[in-house]
Design an enzyme around this catalytic site. Structure first.
Site, PDB file in Angstrom:
ATOM      1  N   ASN A   9       0.804  -1.220   0.000  1.00  0.00           N
ATOM      2  CA  ASN A   9       0.000   0.000   0.000  1.00  0.00           C
ATOM      3  C   ASN A   9       0.840   1.274   0.000  1.00  0.00           C
ATOM      4  OD1 ASN A   9      -2.927  -0.870   0.246  1.00  0.00           O
ATOM      5  ND2 ASN A   9      -1.999  -2.052   1.901  1.00  0.00           N
ATOM      6  N   GLY A 107      -4.305 -11.783   2.691  1.00  0.00           N
ATOM      7  CA  GLY A 107      -3.444 -11.078   1.748  1.00  0.00           C
ATOM      8  C   GLY A 107      -2.335 -11.970   1.214  1.00  0.00           C
ATOM      9  N   ASP A 109       0.672 -11.289   0.404  1.00  0.00           N
ATOM     10  CA  ASP A 109       1.968 -11.073   1.045  1.00  0.00           C
ATOM     11  C   ASP A 109       2.088 -11.847   2.346  1.00  0.00           C
ATOM     12  OD1 ASP A 109      -0.024  -9.452   2.157  1.00  0.00           O
ATOM     13  OD2 ASP A 109       1.364  -7.831   2.663  1.00  0.00           O
ATOM     14  N   THR A 184       8.754  17.809  23.072  1.00  0.00           N
ATOM     15  CA  THR A 184       7.574  17.231  22.422  1.00  0.00           C
ATOM     16  C   THR A 184       7.980  16.164  21.405  1.00  0.00           C
ATOM     17  OG1 THR A 184       6.281  19.249  22.725  1.00  0.00           O
ATOM     18  CG2 THR A 184       5.565  17.740  20.995  1.00  0.00           C
TER      19      THR A 184
END
Length: 255
Positions: A9, A107, A109, A184
């Protein structure tokens, strides 16, 4: 030589095998609407600069979790490599029996990874594929794909966090020096990397308890090396496991 293609993807992994040796492995971005000729132009250029003559490629195996791109690459392989590709799907011999409620929904894969892992280790295995999604695929000691778990990939989680918050920045995914972040960015890196390490260890631990014998745990995928470096849960790290599995299945079917 054999060209193997793993269409994911986020990225598409390419490998060139000369016999049993992986000569090169490459990765390009998945672009849904790119045409066969566009992908061919990109691939041929990458092969050229890596010293691979396209005329030496006469075999192709591919697996895909992006249906619109499956035919794109099949057309590309026939036109530019004069090779009819083996596309892994239902009915393809893999050496692994699928023990799922609906085998067709698994899938390609995941099946390729399972076949590769069982071929390499000949024992129960857990393959943790750390890519766009984080999948935990379980193979029994007798070579059966018995299921697993699926979670969002670490990159998807990081993107969701920054896109849904006003003040949190995009960050580079690497492990900070300590869990207590003093900025952060460091706090986000701690939460993402160490948080996913905790997820991996937790799910692998639960799967282990459901297996009758201790499994071999293998990490693969684009984030395998990053996350495996922060935990001792893995017995092996194999970024090219899917490419190896594609080669294995090709010769299993075309022998």
């Amino acid at each position: 030589m054999l060209l193997v293609i793993d269409i994911g993807n986020t990225s598409i992994s390419l490998g060139i095998y000369d016999g049993d040796k992986l000569k090169i492995s490459l990765r390009v971005a998945t672009v849904l609407h790119r045409m066969p000729d566009e992908y061919a132009s990109l691939m041929l250029h990458l092969l050229e600069i890596n010293g691979i003559d396209r005329k030496s490629i006469d075999k192709v195996a591919l697996c895909s979790v992006v249906p619109p791109l499956t035919s794109t690459f099949e057309d590309l392989c026939r036109k530019y490599f004069n090779a009819d590709p083996l596309t892994i799907g239902a009915g393809t011999k893999t050496g692994v029996k699928i023990r799922m409620d609906n085998p067709r929904e698994v899938g390609a894969d995941r099946i390729v990874n399972a076949a590769a892992a069982f071929h390499l280790y000949h024992t129960a295995c857990i393959v943790v594929d750390l890519g766009t999604g984080t999948t935990f695929d379980t193979v029994s000691a007798s070579g059966e794909f018995i299921g697993g778990a699926i979670a969002p990939g670490i990159n998807i989680a990081a993107e969701a966090l920054t896109s849904r918050t006003s003040m949190l920045p995009r960050i580079e995914l690497h492990a900070p020096e300590k869990a207590i972040g003093t900025s952060t960015v460091k706090a986000m890196q701690s939460g993402m990397v160490f948080g996913y390490v905790g997820l991996i260890e937790g799910i692998v631990g639960r799967i282990r308890k459901e297996l009758p014998s201790p499994p071999t745990v293998i990490a693969t995928g684009g984030y395998a090396e990053l996350l495996a470096s922060e935990t001792k849960v893995f017995d092996a790290v194999s970024p090219d496991l899917t490419l190896f599995g594609l080669r294995l299945i090709y010769y299993m079917n075309r022998a």
